[in-house]
Scaffold this motif. Structure first.
Motif, mmCIF file in Angstrom:
data_model
loop_
_atom_site.group_PDB
_atom_site.id
_atom_site.type_symbol
_atom_site.label_atom_id
_atom_site.label_comp_id
_atom_site.label_asym_id
_atom_site.label_seq_id
_atom_site.Cartn_x
_atom_site.Cartn_y
_atom_site.Cartn_z
ATOM 1 N N MET A 77 17.614 4.637 7.051
ATOM 2 C CA MET A 77 16.578 4.157 7.980
ATOM 3 C C MET A 77 15.429 5.135 8.123
ATOM 4 S SD MET A 77 17.969 2.301 11.331
ATOM 5 C CE MET A 77 17.978 0.518 11.398
ATOM 6 N N ALA A 78 15.707 6.396 7.932
ATOM 7 C CA ALA A 78 14.634 7.391 8.012
ATOM 8 C C ALA A 78 13.530 7.065 7.015
ATOM 9 C CB ALA A 78 15.194 8.789 7.751
ATOM 10 N N HIS A 79 13.876 6.318 5.959
ATOM 11 C CA HIS A 79 12.865 5.945 4.969
ATOM 12 C C HIS A 79 12.068 4.708 5.368
ATOM 13 C CE1 HIS A 79 14.527 8.996 2.550
ATOM 14 N NE2 HIS A 79 15.513 8.316 2.011
ATOM 15 N N PHE A 80 12.561 3.994 6.370
ATOM 16 C CA PHE A 80 11.788 2.803 6.760
ATOM 17 C C PHE A 80 11.592 2.729 8.276
ATOM 18 C CE2 PHE A 80 16.154 1.202 6.024
ATOM 19 C CZ PHE A 80 16.413 0.438 7.148
ATOM 20 N N ASP A 81 11.470 3.899 8.896
ATOM 21 C CA ASP A 81 11.246 3.913 10.345
ATOM 22 C C ASP A 81 9.811 3.496 10.701
ATOM 23 O OD1 ASP A 81 9.692 6.106 9.820
ATOM 24 O OD2 ASP A 81 11.061 7.553 10.706
ATOM 25 N N ASN A 82 9.004 3.216 9.686
ATOM 26 C CA ASN A 82 7.669 2.667 9.915
ATOM 27 C C ASN A 82 7.675 1.153 10.110
ATOM 28 O OD1 ASN A 82 8.424 2.923 6.989
ATOM 29 N ND2 ASN A 82 6.681 1.563 6.726
ATOM 30 N N LEU B 351 -3.159 -2.977 4.352
ATOM 31 C CA LEU B 351 -2.477 -1.745 4.767
ATOM 32 C C LEU B 351 -1.580 -2.002 5.970
ATOM 33 C CD1 LEU B 351 -2.064 1.338 4.713
ATOM 34 C CD2 LEU B 351 -4.185 1.561 6.008
ATOM 35 N N ARG B 352 -2.088 -2.734 6.952
ATOM 36 C CA ARG B 352 -1.271 -3.030 8.132
ATOM 37 C C ARG B 352 0.041 -3.692 7.716
ATOM 38 N NH1 ARG B 352 -3.470 -6.511 12.620
ATOM 39 N NH2 ARG B 352 -1.729 -5.549 13.711
ATOM 40 N N ALA B 353 -0.061 -4.679 6.836
ATOM 41 C CA ALA B 353 1.147 -5.396 6.416
ATOM 42 C C ALA B 353 2.110 -4.458 5.687
ATOM 43 C CB ALA B 353 0.773 -6.580 5.525
ATOM 44 N N ARG B 354 1.574 -3.619 4.813
ATOM 45 C CA ARG B 354 2.457 -2.688 4.089
ATOM 46 C C ARG B 354 3.165 -1.746 5.052
ATOM 47 N NH1 ARG B 354 -1.336 -0.846 -1.111
ATOM 48 N NH2 ARG B 354 -1.862 -2.980 -1.760
ATOM 49 N N LEU B 355 2.420 -1.218 6.015
ATOM 50 C CA LEU B 355 3.022 -0.253 6.929
ATOM 51 C C LEU B 355 4.056 -0.912 7.830
ATOM 52 C CD1 LEU B 355 0.004 2.015 7.939
ATOM 53 C CD2 LEU B 355 1.768 2.423 6.217
ATOM 54 N N LYS B 360 8.385 3.466 3.979
ATOM 55 C CA LYS B 360 7.231 4.364 3.880
ATOM 56 C C LYS B 360 7.286 5.236 2.633
ATOM 57 C CE LYS B 360 9.416 7.855 6.824
ATOM 58 N NZ LYS B 360 9.468 8.483 8.147
ATOM 59 N N THR B 361 8.469 5.396 2.077
ATOM 60 C CA THR B 361 8.604 6.208 0.869
ATOM 61 C C THR B 361 8.216 5.434 -0.393
ATOM 62 O OG1 THR B 361 10.919 5.520 0.865
ATOM 63 C CG2 THR B 361 10.419 7.706 1.751
ATOM 64 N N LYS B 362 7.905 4.161 -0.237
ATOM 65 C CA LYS B 362 7.624 3.309 -1.396
ATOM 66 C C LYS B 362 6.171 2.858 -1.432
ATOM 67 C CE LYS B 362 10.641 0.479 -2.832
ATOM 68 N NZ LYS B 362 11.165 -0.860 -2.778
ATOM 69 N N GLN B 363 5.296 3.644 -0.839
ATOM 70 C CA GLN B 363 3.895 3.258 -0.772
ATOM 71 C C GLN B 363 3.008 4.372 -1.310
ATOM 72 O OE1 GLN B 363 2.639 1.333 2.866
ATOM 73 N NE2 GLN B 363 4.738 1.246 3.622
#
Lengths: 424, 424, 424
Positions: A77-82, B351-355, B360-363
């Motif tokens: 989850m730390a990787h997708f906490d956004n 960008l809003r949709a991606r975030l 977050k590690t895949k952007q």
């Protein structure tokens, strides 16, 4: 996620007082709530995001100790906490598990698991979860042979889900289930119609309020003459793609006929391609093709003027079509914000367009699509916050509506339209 | 373009301290900076907008005196001073040429040309330009037979661009260049594979960190059996469209195999139609068809689970697909805001949709696509401002992230993800 | 709808001082204004929304007493008082009928009808309506055989609408009208060309400033050789779909040739599917297919470099294509916000993108599409408010433009570009 606009925050508070009717979920009415954190983090949003962010699928195997699985997912989850999905989880932890922080880490795993197990074992958990989200009724997704007794169909409203009938009738197991459920061996158009009638009769007598199906981008509804359909049904097991096209369309059309006869709205969830990511986690394999159009459904909407079609779409591009088709067709209604469109950036834009162009009585604001009741709160809260902000910016501040009128609109979207359209 | 929200402005200032790695450009490492204003205004964004706004193509002819060309373009700029591309130019003039105004006119031409020539001749110009934009490394776009020595591959990272191999192998000149570069005459599947292996070996030994290609909307990747591919390769020069389909797909698939073997990410820039405006200026002829879908790439993503695909798309409609595919497929990564989507209205929404939905590690936040280093500053600044505003509105104000956490996210998007994904 | 941002409000006030030229309407110049509330509420936006919200079509029959029809529509308006179309009506009632409230109900019907009839009978009504909206000229939509005398073609600018010629030339009635209007019996390519020349000559001599057409999503322009076209024209009545394709394309191409010869811009309104909702109210039956692309028009844009094509599209997805095609093709111009894209949520996003990427001289801001002059005010006001807000947020606050420059841009969009492009 908090609203920082005070007018929107006030509206949100008021909107939360509207008792919800959730018109689409995957709740098991005999086991509606989570019993552990594993049940929460087992939601495909978390397993697929963890997998997408690098977790292999081994922690998801049935034999893995649930707390190990929870730790593996929390770790990733730390990787997708956004993501907004992470926010849903934080909101569950704070609202239901007395978690006080704003971020979660692996270090919280034991405390969370312990707390979840303790609290979720409480006899009033289900009631408490529903009350806290202010949810009054929840629509189900029932296979055609689901048992519909032994639960409160007033709280958990049955809906006949028909994907198997339209797309998998060539599978012997599905035909056997159908024969068992209806007492009818389907061999031609007449027996098919009889079987569906038995199902609809059974479902509506048990309080079913909708017929529902999800459809791939290339599906084009159409009438199939009885004789052709009979031939296709007879050839069902032969897997000829031309026959498949015929019986799929034929069954679908016949379902619409039954919706008319039994006065049930037909929920169409349009645009999903199944098993696109073949090695994906359970329920994390489906995607879409943005090149999907409601124009394919025009013959259906024209043929069944007296059936209400509640339409969900998967992309914001298709939402503009949905807005336009609902604005023109009396029997087309906008329904919720589905799956890949169920994130704030798209909900906000899609909602604004609907509120500006579709009669307010023809909009079903939101549904949870949840598997466990705990998700009703964060998902509906997300929608309620976005709705509050849009009402503040597009209606109240420009003096289009008073606050009172804006709240009445919210009530239509979240409750009254569902009651009227589905007759609950 | 200035931020007028003080929180966003503060974030922007901090974000500018993150040393950038620019993962896609068209820089010539032996001549990375402009040497005159003509080099700046020769960027196709200016020539095509000037032409679109009424300039005929005669000032663009090679024999025209560069200052005449500059004056012609500056003159027509008055017709597009509303565009973001005009803002880029103003920002270059202010940041690098000590221009003090906010608007430019023909009257500024001589002063600008003189100043540009004087300053750009300075021996530390390249270093100064990179430092001012805070760019540490810049990825290149190398043809398969580009020389990879005689420049600093630590600062200018080679990338193997493969459009010629996949789409132009039927041209004798391309086959000759390939034979010369590899020492192999391609005549069947085996020799094709050998030639590609030589190229990948050569590129990776010279520090290449990615394989890249741009693809038209109708391209559908797929495996081509060796024998079929051999037949198509043998028939290369015959220009049979069925053969073209085969060898294009075959070469592309083989490139993906080499990315796996050589552990290179594969940059796919999906959706461009070449030479749509036939009489357009150089590089100002290509457009797109919004009816493009990533569903066509599902077989590729499934077959190469261990290759990272960094995907750029041309439309905001396709961005929703990209968000969804990156959310589901572990090996699909969002990459930058490309070309016709590289304007604030679309960057912000995309960008809003991606975030909100992609780990977050895949952007990969942004790349410059620039031909001259001077464009790194205004293009990245545009992105940094939009990012700062989105972080302020969607993360910090709703208390999803602290400012510190928001800046860590920015660092991932602008630097750390590039480092990890491309192994630099 | 009010602006609550004071900078935007100031800009709006100034923008309202720009005398408008409305480049597309359906005004009948001999009866340009409404004469009763029935004429206002008879606009298809109200009849279709009332029908969509539950009104059957019986009140729309010709024999129904107009005030009964008004009451029926007003009654159903309560179901769509959330829509922007409702806002248009409120604005008309307030601006022209001295209505003081912010909501309307059935109780207001008699007063409104009485007031409308009284005021609309005033001899200066037309002048007053135009002055209040600040509209100077209005473009018409003329059938090829419309009479073009007996009205002021300086105020009401004729435009040749060509849908019948391109799509309905197989109908004997259309061919008869054409023969009557031109004195030429069309039987082959040569006589077809002659007939069109007569029409263009007649129209331009009577002050026509544009040729216009609406096109379905699947239309693909292309050149048809004379002989093929002759054969198709000869076979016109046979309704062979291959012939239809040929003569439709042939007539369309020939219209573009005439636009070149007669120096008329060609308005293309791209993407409408006719009669999708078969039982819909008059003019409330058409919808679209989001899968439409301007790529189909590339051969046309390339072949007619000296014809200006003013393009309208129906979806926000297509708007991104339109932005890009106008940015690249010198002869492609953005035109207004059409029909299903003519709601604030889409206008705002589409406008932002256009202002950021298309030369400001190549944008026709808005047209009314109105049937009665009274709609000019609320429709243009809606656009003027959105424009003011976008100018405030994207241009003035970020210091891209001064207020003066922003107002000059507004003047281009609302007046000067129309004057220059259509030569009025």
């Amino acid at each position: 996620m908090m609203l920082y606009d005070s007018l929107a925050q006030e509206l949100y508070t008021e909107i939360c007082h509207i008792p919800l009717i959730d018109p689409h979920s995957h709740i098991d009415p005999r086991c509606p709530t989570a019993r552990s954190l594993d049940d929460i983090l087992g939601y495909h949003y978390y397993t697929e995001l963890a997998h997408s962010a690098g977790m292999d699928k081994s922690p998801l195997a049935a034999e893995v100790e649930p707390r190990e699985r929870v730790r593996a997912i929390l770790y990733h989850m730390a990787h997708f906490d956004n993501t907004i999905q992470y926010q849903w989880f934080i909101e569950i932890a704070r609202a239901f598990l007395n978690f006080q922080g704003h971020r979660l880490s692996l270090g919280d795993a034991t405390w969370l698991c312990d707390t979840a197990e303790r609290l979720m074992a409480s006899p009033d958990w289900e009631t408490r979860v529903l009350r806290q989200a202010n949810i009054e009724k929840v629509f189900l997704t029932n296979e055609f042979d689901d048992a519909l007794d032994s639960f409160d169909t007033n709280r958990y409203v049955p809906c006949l889900r028909t994907d198997d009938l339209v797309f998998h009738l060539d599978k012997p197991a599905v035909r056997q289930r159908l024969a068992k459920a209806t007492g009818i061996e389907v061999g031609d158009t007449a027996s098919l119609r009889q079987a569906l009638t038995v199902l609809f009769d059974h479902f509506t007598r048990h309080g079913a309020k909708a017929c529902a199906i999800s459809l791939p981008p290339d599906f084009v509804p159409g009438f199939v003459p009885d004789q052709q359909l009979s031939a296709a049904v007879r050839a069902l097991a032969q897997n000829d793609p031309r026959d498949r096209l015929l019986w799929s369309r034929g069954v679908f059309w016949m379902l619409a006929e039954h919706c008319r006869t039994f006065r049930l709205p037909f929920d169409l969830m349009i645009g999903v391609n199944r098993r696109v990511y073949e090695q994906g986690v359970h329920q994390g394999q489906d995607l879409f093709d943005q090149r999907t159009s409601l124009i394919q459904y025009a013959p259906l909407f024209n043929a069944f003027a007296d059936v209400t079609f509640c339409i969900s779409v998967l992309s914001s591009g298709q939402n503009q079509e949905l807005v336009s088709y609902s604005w023109i067709f009396p029997n087309v209604v906008t329904s919720g914000h589905w799956w890949y469109s169920n994130i704030p950036a798209y909900i906000q834009q899609d909602l604004r367009a609907r509120l500006q162009a579709v009669p307010k009585t023809k909009q079903i604001g939101y549904y949870s699509d949840m598997y466990k009741l705990e998700f009703g709160l964060p998902k509906f809260n997300m929608y309620r916050r976005i709705l509050a902000q849009v009402l503040a910016d597009d209606f109240i501040r420009p003096r289009v509506y008073t606050e009172m009128q804006a709240l009445e609109l919210a009530r239509l979207l979240l409750r009254d339209n569902v009651r009227r359209i589905f007759n609950v």
